[in-house]
Design a protein around this motif. Sequence first.
Motif, short mmCIF file in Angstrom:
data_model
loop_
_atom_site.label_atom_id
_atom_site.label_comp_id
_atom_site.label_asym_id
_atom_site.label_seq_id
_atom_site.Cartn_x
_atom_site.Cartn_y
_atom_site.Cartn_z
N GLN A 50 0.83 -1.20 0.00
CA GLN A 50 0.00 0.00 0.00
C GLN A 50 0.87 1.25 0.00
OE1 GLN A 50 -2.35 0.67 3.53
NE2 GLN A 50 -3.69 2.15 2.53
N ILE A 51 0.52 2.21 -0.86
CA ILE A 51 1.13 3.54 -0.84
C ILE A 51 0.06 4.53 -0.43
CG2 ILE A 51 2.03 5.43 -2.26
CD1 ILE A 51 3.60 3.41 -3.87
N ILE A 52 0.38 5.36 0.56
CA ILE A 52 -0.51 6.42 1.01
C ILE A 52 0.17 7.76 0.73
CG2 ILE A 52 -1.70 7.46 2.98
CD1 ILE A 52 -1.66 4.69 4.31
N TYR A 53 -0.51 8.63 0.02
CA TYR A 53 0.02 9.96 -0.30
C TYR A 53 -0.75 10.99 0.50
CZ TYR A 53 0.71 14.27 -3.00
OH TYR A 53 0.96 15.56 -3.38
N VAL A 54 -0.05 11.73 1.36
CA VAL A 54 -0.66 12.79 2.15
C VAL A 54 -0.59 14.07 1.31
CG1 VAL A 54 -0.66 14.05 4.33
CG2 VAL A 54 0.13 11.68 4.27
N SER A 55 -1.71 14.45 0.73
CA SER A 55 -1.71 15.60 -0.18
C SER A 55 -2.00 16.91 0.53
CB SER A 55 -2.73 15.39 -1.31
OG SER A 55 -4.04 15.27 -0.78
N ALA A 56 -2.62 16.83 1.73
CA ALA A 56 -2.90 18.06 2.49
C ALA A 56 -2.98 17.70 3.97
CB ALA A 56 -4.20 18.70 2.02
N ASN A 76 4.42 13.95 1.56
CA ASN A 76 5.09 12.68 1.83
C ASN A 76 4.23 11.50 1.42
OD1 ASN A 76 7.76 13.00 3.49
ND2 ASN A 76 6.36 14.52 4.35
N MET A 77 4.89 10.41 1.09
CA MET A 77 4.22 9.14 0.83
C MET A 77 4.70 8.11 1.83
SD MET A 77 3.75 8.68 -3.27
CE MET A 77 3.02 9.98 -4.27
N VAL A 78 3.80 7.22 2.19
CA VAL A 78 4.10 6.14 3.13
C VAL A 78 3.89 4.82 2.39
CG1 VAL A 78 3.39 4.99 5.27
CG2 VAL A 78 3.41 7.50 5.13
N LEU A 79 4.84 3.90 2.55
CA LEU A 79 4.73 2.59 1.91
C LEU A 79 4.60 1.52 2.98
CD1 LEU A 79 4.94 0.61 -0.50
CD2 LEU A 79 7.43 0.71 -0.22
N VAL A 123 8.82 6.13 4.74
CA VAL A 123 8.25 7.45 4.48
C VAL A 123 9.22 8.20 3.59
CG1 VAL A 123 7.40 9.60 5.47
CG2 VAL A 123 7.14 7.45 6.74
N PHE A 124 8.75 8.74 2.48
CA PHE A 124 9.65 9.47 1.61
C PHE A 124 8.95 10.71 1.07
CE2 PHE A 124 8.11 5.51 -0.11
CZ PHE A 124 7.39 5.87 -1.24
N TYR A 125 9.70 11.79 1.01
CA TYR A 125 9.15 13.07 0.57
C TYR A 125 9.16 13.15 -0.96
CZ TYR A 125 8.35 18.05 0.03
OH TYR A 125 7.82 19.26 -0.33
N VAL A 126 8.02 13.49 -1.53
CA VAL A 126 7.91 13.59 -2.99
C VAL A 126 7.38 14.95 -3.43
CG1 VAL A 126 7.59 11.10 -3.32
CG2 VAL A 126 5.59 12.57 -2.94
N GLY A 127 7.03 15.79 -2.46
CA GLY A 127 6.50 17.11 -2.79
C GLY A 127 5.02 17.06 -3.13
N ASN A 128 4.43 18.23 -3.26
CA ASN A 128 3.02 18.34 -3.62
C ASN A 128 2.88 18.57 -5.12
OD1 ASN A 128 3.16 19.63 -0.63
ND2 ASN A 128 1.23 18.56 -0.97
N HIS A 166 10.22 8.25 -8.57
CA HIS A 166 11.64 8.02 -8.83
C HIS A 166 12.34 9.31 -9.27
CE1 HIS A 166 14.93 5.58 -11.12
NE2 HIS A 166 15.34 5.97 -9.92
N ARG A 167 11.70 10.07 -10.13
CA ARG A 167 12.30 11.33 -10.59
C ARG A 167 12.50 12.31 -9.43
NH1 ARG A 167 9.02 12.57 -16.28
NH2 ARG A 167 10.09 10.96 -17.53
N GLN A 168 11.51 12.36 -8.54
CA GLN A 168 11.62 13.27 -7.41
C GLN A 168 12.71 12.83 -6.45
OE1 GLN A 168 10.06 16.15 -7.06
NE2 GLN A 168 11.17 16.55 -5.17
N LEU A 169 12.77 11.54 -6.17
CA LEU A 169 13.81 11.02 -5.28
C LEU A 169 15.19 11.22 -5.89
CD1 LEU A 169 12.16 7.69 -4.04
CD2 LEU A 169 12.28 9.88 -2.85
N SER A 170 15.31 11.02 -7.21
CA SER A 170 16.60 11.22 -7.88
C SER A 170 17.01 12.68 -7.84
CB SER A 170 16.51 10.76 -9.34
OG SER A 170 16.22 9.37 -9.42
#
Length: 286
Positions: A50-56, A76-79, A123-128, A166-170
Amino acid sequence: MYLNSGYLHNSHVDFKDKTRPLIVGSCGTYRLSTHPRLPTYRPRGRLDFQIIYVSAGTAHFHFDHAENETIVTAGNMVLYRPKEFQKYEYYAADRTEVYWVHFTGGNVKNILRSYGIQDHNRVFYVGNSLEYERLFKRMIFELQRCQADYEEMLSILLRHLLILIHRQLSKQRILKNEYLDHEMDLAAQYFNDNYNSDIRVEEYAVSRGMSVSWFIRNFKAYTGSTPLQYLVSIRITNAQVLLETTAYTVTEIGRIVGYENPLYFSRIFHKQTGFSPSEYRKSVTV
């Protein structure tokens, strides 16, 4: 509370399926405004990923144990992986909005790794980005409409999401490496320019907004030696040049390269070269 979701074959049953590399089982979104709290508790986890994306807003996660709490902010997204303990809450007071997708398949671990999500990432940050939201909404739409080839489309949409992650993490790694290289290059240059001054590594690290341990660790990774070892090497190398090319006394040379105490200078020089300064001078002038 706003809820919109879709399930593969309209089934809410959690499942594991290895017949294909990547299979989307469900997808949805929650937005809390009036309902005060939305808790989830799965002590044995689920069979799928499961991936959870916290958008707000923010979300409250309890990783590994119920008493642990990690507040995850927007962007952030949580896996969650299969059979991992799950406990998390969303609160209306936090104005929480999240998107989630459940997926399974025979090659999920390798697929995640190929997109830069390692086994230890939780938990990894991917931005909004509205692009993330659009992809989640498209997956919900496909699960609700079940049009021709929708299962394949779901897999494509999930891979699209993983590519954006992947692009954001890179990008973050590149920026981090650029910052790191810049800081370590500045430090090395500073030490070269001021090696004969009373340089204190701790004070330098703090002046650049870095913790001492972090600075020492990364400087060593960048140069192959600790800051102190780097300084000593510069001082002794320059002392060798002066011993070879000038008639200055050992005491004078020690002071020139940054050592006020001649005995300490001789001890350090011997440790680095295997000779005392006087012995070194004799060996190169014979």
